[in-house]
Design a protein around this motif. Structure first.
Motif, PDB file in Angstrom:
ATOM      1  N   SER A   1      21.395  24.731 -26.593  1.00  0.00           N
ATOM      2  CA  SER A   1      21.585  25.236 -25.803  1.00  0.00           C
ATOM      3  C   SER A   1      22.634  24.974 -25.934  1.00  0.00           C
ATOM      4  O   SER A   1      23.415  24.352 -26.783  1.00  0.00           O
ATOM      5  CB  SER A   1      20.522  25.308 -24.941  1.00  0.00           C
ATOM      6  OG  SER A   1      20.868  23.858 -24.896  1.00  0.00           O
ATOM      7  N   LEU A   2      23.968  24.821 -24.545  1.00  0.00           N
ATOM      8  CA  LEU A   2      24.410  24.604 -24.216  1.00  0.00           C
ATOM      9  C   LEU A   2      24.512  24.410 -23.139  1.00  0.00           C
ATOM     10  O   LEU A   2      24.499  25.325 -22.496  1.00  0.00           O
ATOM     11  CB  LEU A   2      25.584  26.376 -24.611  1.00  0.00           C
ATOM     12  CG  LEU A   2      26.109  25.939 -25.702  1.00  0.00           C
ATOM     13  CD1 LEU A   2      25.060  27.500 -26.795  1.00  0.00           C
ATOM     14  CD2 LEU A   2      27.072  26.747 -26.192  1.00  0.00           C
ATOM     15  N   THR A   3      26.251  23.997 -22.877  1.00  0.00           N
ATOM     16  CA  THR A   3      26.164  23.505 -21.238  1.00  0.00           C
ATOM     17  C   THR A   3      26.835  24.441 -20.442  1.00  0.00           C
ATOM     18  O   THR A   3      26.990  25.367 -20.765  1.00  0.00           O
ATOM     19  CB  THR A   3      26.404  22.053 -21.085  1.00  0.00           C
ATOM     20  OG1 THR A   3      28.009  21.817 -22.070  1.00  0.00           O
ATOM     21  CG2 THR A   3      26.125  20.955 -22.036  1.00  0.00           C
ATOM     22  N   ARG A   4      25.897  24.396 -18.594  1.00  0.00           N
ATOM     23  CA  ARG A   4      27.399  25.339 -18.703  1.00  0.00           C
ATOM     24  C   ARG A   4      28.398  25.576 -18.531  1.00  0.00           C
ATOM     25  O   ARG A   4      28.681  26.477 -18.494  1.00  0.00           O
ATOM     26  CB  ARG A   4      26.886  25.151 -16.888  1.00  0.00           C
ATOM     27  CG  ARG A   4      24.532  25.576 -16.484  1.00  0.00           C
ATOM     28  CD  ARG A   4      24.477  25.882 -14.794  1.00  0.00           C
ATOM     29  NE  ARG A   4      23.579  26.072 -14.853  1.00  0.00           N
ATOM     30  CZ  ARG A   4      22.723  25.760 -13.385  1.00  0.00           C
ATOM     31  NH1 ARG A   4      23.748  25.526 -12.962  1.00  0.00           N
ATOM     32  NH2 ARG A   4      21.828  25.995 -12.952  1.00  0.00           N
ATOM     33  N   ASP A   5      28.903  24.149 -18.743  1.00  0.00           N
ATOM     34  CA  ASP A   5      30.836  24.077 -18.693  1.00  0.00           C
ATOM     35  C   ASP A   5      30.756  24.661 -19.936  1.00  0.00           C
ATOM     36  O   ASP A   5      32.141  25.403 -19.617  1.00  0.00           O
ATOM     37  CB  ASP A   5      30.862  22.462 -18.477  1.00  0.00           C
ATOM     38  CG  ASP A   5      30.894  22.032 -16.991  1.00  0.00           C
ATOM     39  OD1 ASP A   5      30.975  22.637 -16.380  1.00  0.00           O
ATOM     40  OD2 ASP A   5      30.889  20.771 -16.820  1.00  0.00           O
TER      41      ASP A   5
ATOM     42  N   GLY B   1      18.382  20.180 -28.288  1.00  0.00           N
ATOM     43  CA  GLY B   1      19.433  19.464 -27.753  1.00  0.00           C
ATOM     44  C   GLY B   1      20.632  20.440 -27.468  1.00  0.00           C
ATOM     45  O   GLY B   1      20.192  21.638 -26.989  1.00  0.00           O
ATOM     46  N   LYS B   2      21.778  19.861 -26.795  1.00  0.00           N
ATOM     47  CA  LYS B   2      22.372  20.918 -25.922  1.00  0.00           C
ATOM     48  C   LYS B   2      24.116  20.050 -26.552  1.00  0.00           C
ATOM     49  O   LYS B   2      24.296  19.210 -26.472  1.00  0.00           O
ATOM     50  CB  LYS B   2      22.823  20.781 -24.583  1.00  0.00           C
ATOM     51  CG  LYS B   2      21.456  20.863 -23.725  1.00  0.00           C
ATOM     52  CD  LYS B   2      21.849  21.353 -22.055  1.00  0.00           C
ATOM     53  CE  LYS B   2      20.432  21.948 -21.300  1.00  0.00           C
ATOM     54  NZ  LYS B   2      20.781  21.832 -19.739  1.00  0.00           N
ATOM     55  N   VAL B   3      24.306  21.818 -26.900  1.00  0.00           N
ATOM     56  CA  VAL B   3      26.154  21.320 -27.035  1.00  0.00           C
ATOM     57  C   VAL B   3      27.204  21.746 -25.798  1.00  0.00           C
ATOM     58  O   VAL B   3      26.850  22.292 -24.937  1.00  0.00           O
ATOM     59  CB  VAL B   3      26.988  23.035 -28.327  1.00  0.00           C
ATOM     60  CG1 VAL B   3      27.918  22.821 -28.363  1.00  0.00           C
ATOM     61  CG2 VAL B   3      25.452  22.999 -29.463  1.00  0.00           C
ATOM     62  N   GLY B   4      27.823  20.454 -25.789  1.00  0.00           N
ATOM     63  CA  GLY B   4      28.920  20.813 -24.717  1.00  0.00           C
ATOM     64  C   GLY B   4      30.488  21.507 -24.830  1.00  0.00           C
ATOM     65  O   GLY B   4      30.701  21.827 -26.024  1.00  0.00           O
TER      66      GLY B   4
END
Length: 216
Positions: free
Chosen positions: A154-158, A124-127
């Motif tokens: 994880s987190l998005t690059r943004d 999963g990714k946090v936006g």
């Protein structure tokens, strides 16, 4: 008259109780000794339990496998305990309407910290929207000196880039491993500065006069 009568009755009762205690002072003394012994035992037990908990937290290590198995509330409690291990006074506050704060910690040197916990699946990714929320409440609502978004995913690059630009720290799966499993203190992991101003010879803070620390 009624008040005087009541006072007289209370006085008589007090005198009677005192006379009874004098007549049976060995029993009264024994009861007082038992009460003191019980209070001492309870206090000793409480202090011992507190010391044992502090010792457990000081050696706290959590693997990512253990963290992945937690639910959302347990994850928040785990983050609270990790903060305590690192020397913060921390409490779990997350609930409905928490305004992007699940754990709040206080440190004498580094001030107040707010953690927003995002327990998710491994992939999963946090936006970036989470970063917006934390930025909007950490300083104005919670009076925080530091704000951190923590996830076991994880987190998005943004999200990471926006957080870096706007002083919102982030902990992804790799950083969480170093903090929870390897035992690296949070202030070292995130390089958190001390909020204590340096003093010059005159006793005034070093740096430009009248310039306040920027708020989150």
């Amino acid at each position: 008259m009624a008040a005087l009568a009541a006072a007289a009755v209370l006085t008589d009762v007090a005198i009677a109780v005192w006379d009874t205690m004098l007549d049976h002072w060995p029993v009264v003394a024994a009861l007082a000794a038992c009460a003191c012994a019980y209070g001492t035992w309870r206090l000793s037990r409480s202090l011992r339990a507190r010391r044992e908990r502090s010792e457990r937290l000081a050696a706290l290590r959590l693997t990512l496998t253990q963290i992945d198995a937690l639910d959302d509330r347990q994850f928040e409690h785990a983050l609270r305990d990790l903060l305590i291990r690192d020397g913060w006074q921390a409490r779990q506050v997350g609930q409905q309407g928490d305004q992007a704060a699940d754990v709040i910690g206080q440190d004498r040197q580094r001030g107040r910290i707010v953690l927003q916990a995002k327990h998710t699946t491994v992939g999963g990714k946090v936006g970036v929207q989470v970063m917006y929320q934390v930025k909007g409440t950490a300083g104005p609502v919670h009076r925080a000196d530091h704000a951190v978004v923590v996830t076991n995913g994880s987190l998005t690059r943004d999200a990471m880039a926006w957080g870096d630009r706007h002083r919102i720290h982030w902990i992804d799966r790799d950083r969480l491993r170093r903090w929870a499993e390897h035992g690296l203190p949070l202030h070292e992991l995130l390089r958190l500065p001390s909020r204590t101003p340096r003093r010059g010879r005159s006793g005034e803070s070093a740096g430009r006069p009248g310039r306040a620390r920027p708020a989150l």
